[in-house]
Enzyme design. Structure first.
Site, PDB file in Angstrom:
ATOM      1  N   TRP A  23       0.853  -1.195   0.000  1.00 22.88           N
ATOM      2  CA  TRP A  23       0.000   0.000   0.000  1.00 22.88           C
ATOM      3  C   TRP A  23       0.887   1.243   0.000  1.00 22.88           C
ATOM      4  O   TRP A  23       1.516   1.560   1.012  1.00 22.88           O
ATOM      5  CB  TRP A  23      -0.918  -0.002   1.231  1.00 22.88           C
ATOM      6  CG  TRP A  23      -1.902  -1.127   1.160  1.00 22.88           C
ATOM      7  CD1 TRP A  23      -3.078  -1.137   0.483  1.00 22.88           C
ATOM      8  CD2 TRP A  23      -1.778  -2.418   1.773  1.00 22.88           C
ATOM      9  NE1 TRP A  23      -3.700  -2.353   0.625  1.00 22.88           N
ATOM     10  CE2 TRP A  23      -2.925  -3.159   1.411  1.00 22.88           C
ATOM     11  CE3 TRP A  23      -0.810  -3.040   2.574  1.00 22.88           C
ATOM     12  CZ2 TRP A  23      -3.124  -4.478   1.838  1.00 22.88           C
ATOM     13  CZ3 TRP A  23      -1.016  -4.341   2.998  1.00 22.88           C
ATOM     14  CH2 TRP A  23      -2.159  -5.054   2.623  1.00 22.88           C
TER      15      TRP A  23
ATOM     16  N   HIS B 211      -6.809   1.683   2.996  1.00 26.33           N
ATOM     17  CA  HIS B 211      -7.921   0.750   2.780  1.00 26.33           C
ATOM     18  C   HIS B 211      -8.907   0.910   3.953  1.00 26.33           C
ATOM     19  O   HIS B 211      -8.618   1.656   4.897  1.00 26.33           O
ATOM     20  CB  HIS B 211      -7.431  -0.701   2.656  1.00 26.33           C
ATOM     21  CG  HIS B 211      -6.456  -1.134   3.721  1.00 26.33           C
ATOM     22  ND1 HIS B 211      -5.898  -2.385   3.768  1.00 26.33           N
ATOM     23  CD2 HIS B 211      -5.940  -0.483   4.803  1.00 26.33           C
ATOM     24  CE1 HIS B 211      -5.087  -2.497   4.801  1.00 26.33           C
ATOM     25  NE2 HIS B 211      -5.098  -1.353   5.438  1.00 26.33           N
TER      26      HIS B 211
ATOM     27  N   ARG C 252      -4.282   6.373  -1.959  1.00 25.40           N
ATOM     28  CA  ARG C 252      -2.986   5.713  -2.177  1.00 25.40           C
ATOM     29  C   ARG C 252      -2.077   6.599  -3.021  1.00 25.40           C
ATOM     30  O   ARG C 252      -2.548   7.265  -3.944  1.00 25.40           O
ATOM     31  CB  ARG C 252      -3.166   4.357  -2.859  1.00 25.40           C
ATOM     32  CG  ARG C 252      -3.848   3.377  -1.932  1.00 25.40           C
ATOM     33  CD  ARG C 252      -3.829   1.970  -2.429  1.00 25.40           C
ATOM     34  NE  ARG C 252      -4.759   1.182  -1.622  1.00 25.40           N
ATOM     35  CZ  ARG C 252      -5.076  -0.073  -1.849  1.00 25.40           C
ATOM     36  NH1 ARG C 252      -4.520  -0.704  -2.847  1.00 25.40           N
ATOM     37  NH2 ARG C 252      -5.936  -0.701  -1.071  1.00 25.40           N
TER      38      ARG C 252
ATOM     39  N   GLN D  14     -13.948   1.901  -0.842  1.00 27.99           N
ATOM     40  CA  GLN D  14     -14.066   0.464  -0.586  1.00 27.99           C
ATOM     41  C   GLN D  14     -15.258   0.213   0.328  1.00 27.99           C
ATOM     42  O   GLN D  14     -15.714   1.126   1.028  1.00 27.99           O
ATOM     43  CB  GLN D  14     -12.810  -0.065   0.137  1.00 27.99           C
ATOM     44  CG  GLN D  14     -11.570  -0.131  -0.748  1.00 27.99           C
ATOM     45  CD  GLN D  14     -10.399  -0.816  -0.059  1.00 27.99           C
ATOM     46  OE1 GLN D  14     -10.335  -0.910   1.163  1.00 27.99           O
ATOM     47  NE2 GLN D  14      -9.439  -1.287  -0.857  1.00 27.99           N
TER      48      GLN D  14
ATOM     49  N   VAL E 190      -5.070 -11.891   6.733  1.00 30.37           N
ATOM     50  CA  VAL E 190      -5.974 -13.035   6.538  1.00 30.37           C
ATOM     51  C   VAL E 190      -5.155 -14.290   6.232  1.00 30.37           C
ATOM     52  O   VAL E 190      -4.031 -14.208   5.724  1.00 30.37           O
ATOM     53  CB  VAL E 190      -6.990 -12.802   5.379  1.00 30.37           C
ATOM     54  CG1 VAL E 190      -8.041 -11.798   5.772  1.00 30.37           C
ATOM     55  CG2 VAL E 190      -6.292 -12.412   4.091  1.00 30.37           C
TER      56      VAL E 190
ATOM     57  N   ALA F 189     -13.159 -11.722   6.327  1.00 31.09           N
ATOM     58  CA  ALA F 189     -13.163 -10.286   6.016  1.00 31.09           C
ATOM     59  C   ALA F 189     -12.979 -10.121   4.521  1.00 31.09           C
ATOM     60  O   ALA F 189     -12.428 -10.992   3.850  1.00 31.09           O
ATOM     61  CB  ALA F 189     -12.035  -9.580   6.772  1.00 31.09           C
TER      62      ALA F 189
HETATM   63  C1  FA5 Z   1      -7.025  -4.263   0.182  1.00 33.45           C
HETATM   64  O1  FA5 Z   1      -7.117  -3.053   0.223  1.00 33.45           O
HETATM   65  C2  FA5 Z   1      -7.381  -5.101   1.369  1.00 33.45           C
HETATM   66  N1  FA5 Z   1      -7.613  -4.253   2.503  1.00 33.45           N
HETATM   67  C3  FA5 Z   1      -8.613  -5.936   1.031  1.00 33.45           C
HETATM   68  C4  FA5 Z   1      -8.889  -7.012   2.043  1.00 33.45           C
HETATM   69  C5  FA5 Z   1      -9.792  -6.753   3.069  1.00 33.45           C
HETATM   70  C6  FA5 Z   1      -8.262  -8.228   1.947  1.00 33.45           C
HETATM   71  C7  FA5 Z   1     -10.068  -7.739   4.017  1.00 33.45           C
HETATM   72  C8  FA5 Z   1      -8.518  -9.210   2.904  1.00 33.45           C
HETATM   73  C9  FA5 Z   1      -9.439  -8.954   3.893  1.00 33.45           C
HETATM   74  P1  FA5 Z   1      -6.402  -4.337  -2.350  1.00 33.45           P
HETATM   75  O2  FA5 Z   1      -5.273  -3.398  -2.264  1.00 33.45           O
HETATM   76  O3  FA5 Z   1      -6.261  -5.467  -3.281  1.00 33.45           O
HETATM   77  O4  FA5 Z   1      -6.745  -4.939  -0.934  1.00 33.45           O
HETATM   78  O5  FA5 Z   1      -7.722  -3.541  -2.690  1.00 33.45           O
HETATM   79  C10 FA5 Z   1      -8.993  -4.147  -2.659  1.00 33.45           C
HETATM   80  C11 FA5 Z   1      -9.843  -3.647  -3.810  1.00 33.45           C
HETATM   81  O6  FA5 Z   1      -9.880  -2.239  -3.794  1.00 33.45           O
HETATM   82  C12 FA5 Z   1      -9.285  -3.993  -5.185  1.00 33.45           C
HETATM   83  O7  FA5 Z   1      -9.709  -5.290  -5.567  1.00 33.45           O
HETATM   84  C13 FA5 Z   1      -9.898  -2.930  -6.053  1.00 33.45           C
HETATM   85  O8  FA5 Z   1     -11.226  -3.264  -6.379  1.00 33.45           O
HETATM   86  C14 FA5 Z   1      -9.918  -1.742  -5.125  1.00 33.45           C
HETATM   87  N2  FA5 Z   1      -8.737  -0.907  -5.368  1.00 33.45           N
HETATM   88  C15 FA5 Z   1      -7.488  -1.072  -4.888  1.00 33.45           C
HETATM   89  N3  FA5 Z   1      -6.686  -0.094  -5.319  1.00 33.45           N
HETATM   90  C16 FA5 Z   1      -7.409   0.711  -6.094  1.00 33.45           C
HETATM   91  C17 FA5 Z   1      -7.140   1.906  -6.831  1.00 33.45           C
HETATM   92  N4  FA5 Z   1      -5.951   2.472  -6.839  1.00 33.45           N
HETATM   93  N5  FA5 Z   1      -8.162   2.475  -7.513  1.00 33.45           N
HETATM   94  C18 FA5 Z   1      -9.386   1.911  -7.487  1.00 33.45           C
HETATM   95  N6  FA5 Z   1      -9.706   0.811  -6.821  1.00 33.45           N
HETATM   96  C19 FA5 Z   1      -8.730   0.196  -6.127  1.00 33.45           C
END
Ligand code: FA5
Length: 350
Positions: free
Chosen positions: A159, A180, A206, A220, A263, A318
């Site tokens: 992140w 997140h 981010r 999210q 997780v 989660a």
């Molecule tokens: C997470 O942020 C984890 N917190 C998710 C999680 C929660 C995992 C609970 C396990 C348990 P990730 O970085 O992959 O994961 O982001 C999750 C989702 O947020 C992505 O699948 C996407 O749909 C969205 N996302 C992530 N980054 C971006 C971005 N820069 N722009 C738009 N959508 C995004």
């Protein structure tokens, strides 16, 4: 003293003649002042009564008073006529044609993200999840430490973080813009005893370059369920139901193994973006069969321990889903940057 009675009659006739020529309320006021006012013609006659011989006075006085009454009567009548005419004129000039079509009033709409957030949270609410919100400016402790990502852990690089420019005594920066919605997992568990079933809609930030599927700020919806006996099947069942209700029966879902420090096991979930066999078109115009929308998994025992839950008694799942990505797949939006470029033509489509 006959001539003086004549004067009254003449004055009256003359005044009535002038009255005929009066055409508006201002003119009428002038007429009143010049006839019945303090220096008006009739008033002068009444004032001069003192100089008239005594025996003539009653006759002349009576004639003048009669004349005054007659003139006042005519004044009142004329005033009424002129007022009525004036009103008719105003109504004529200022009347509004209520049958003309009106100007269209531009109406506001819900932003596509707001709509998607509401739709998503209401799907989970109908499955028994509560809805909670949390801070966008977050502590490192919740965004990372309590999610099993200690300082200097390489997983922090997953992140790219926007830090708040404030340093504590140890030289650390304790605050950041949450990357997140997962920090709410720890916040909720810290203050609640199980069972827990919560979804958290919210904005994330981010420090990353933008492209068609990545924004530097996006939304999210986090989900968390903790209880005795919760299994991976509950997680899959919940996410299947969400996908079915959001995208319909025809879209396919794919789970893949993925790694998130908080997780174990971890997965990500994608939604099909297949070509339509008839039109050759994809829901999102990208040469990809699957679009990832969320990360998920079973809550890591270290996370449960960190908030004081006994991992030998409780288990949980989660997930964290990208709201703009869901809207893109659902409404066929090719580029995430359209959401926040404020082009009204785009915003009006939803
Ligand atoms: C997470 O942020 C984890 N917190 C998710 C999680 C929660 C995992 C609970 C396990 C348990 P990730 O970085 O992959 O994961 O982001 C999750 C989702 O947020 C992505 O699948 C996407 O749909 C969205 N996302 C992530 N980054 C971006 C971005 N820069 N722009 C738009 N959508 C995004």
């Amino acid at each position: 003293m006959q001539p003086q009675t004549d004067v009254v009659e003449r004055t009256t006739d003359e005044a009535l003649e002038r009255l005929k020529a009066v055409s508006d309320l201002d003119g009428l006021e002038e007429w009143r002042v010049s006839t019945l006012g303090r220096n008006g013609a009739l008033t002068q006659i009444l004032r001069s009564l003192g100089s008239v011989p005594k025996e003539e006075r009653p006759r002349l006085g009576a004639a003048a008073n009669r004349a005054k009454t007659v003139l006042e009567q005519h004044l009142a009548e004329r005033e009424q006529e002129l007022k009525t005419a004036h009103l008719a004129d105003v109504v004529e000039r200022e009347s509004i044609d209520v049958t003309l079509p009106g100007w269209p009033v531009p109406q506001g709409r819900l932003h596509p993200t707001t709509r998607m957030l509401r739709e998503t949270t209401s799907v989970f609410a109908s499955m028994g999840f509560q809805v909670e919100e949390g801070p966008e400016i977050e502590l490192d402790r919740y965004n990372f430490d309590l999610l099993n990502i200690p300082k200097d852990h390489p997983a922090r690089d997953m992140w790219d973080t926007l830090w708040i420019d404030r340093v504590d005594e140890q030289g650390n920066r304790p605050m950041l813009l949450r990357t997140h919605t997962s920090p709410m997992q720890a916040r909720i568990m810290e203050k609640t005893s199980p069972p827990v079933r919560v979804v958290v809609p919210g904005k994330c930030y981010r420090y990353e370059a933008t492209d068609a599927t990545h924004e530097w700020h996006f939304h999210q919806v986090e989900g968390l369920a903790v209880d005795k006996g919760i299994t991976f099947a509950d997680l899959k069942g919940t996410l299947y139901e969400f996908a079915r209700r959001t995208f319909g029966e025809d879209r396919q879902i794919r789970f893949r193994c993925d790694f998130f420090p908080f997780v174990e096991p971890g997965v990500d979930m994608s939604i099909s973006n297949f070509k339509d066999p008839k039109t050759g078109k994809r829901p999102i115009n990208r040469d990809e069969d699957w679009i990832e929308i969320l990360g998920a998994g079973m809550v890591h025992p270290s996370v449960l321990e960190g908030v004081g839950y006994d991992p030998s008694v409780y288990t949980g799942f989660a997930f964290g889903m990208g709201v703009e990505r869901i809207a893109m797949l659902k409404y066929g939006i090719d580029d995430i940057r359209l959401f926040y470029s404020n082009d009204v033509r785009f915003l009006q489509q939803v």
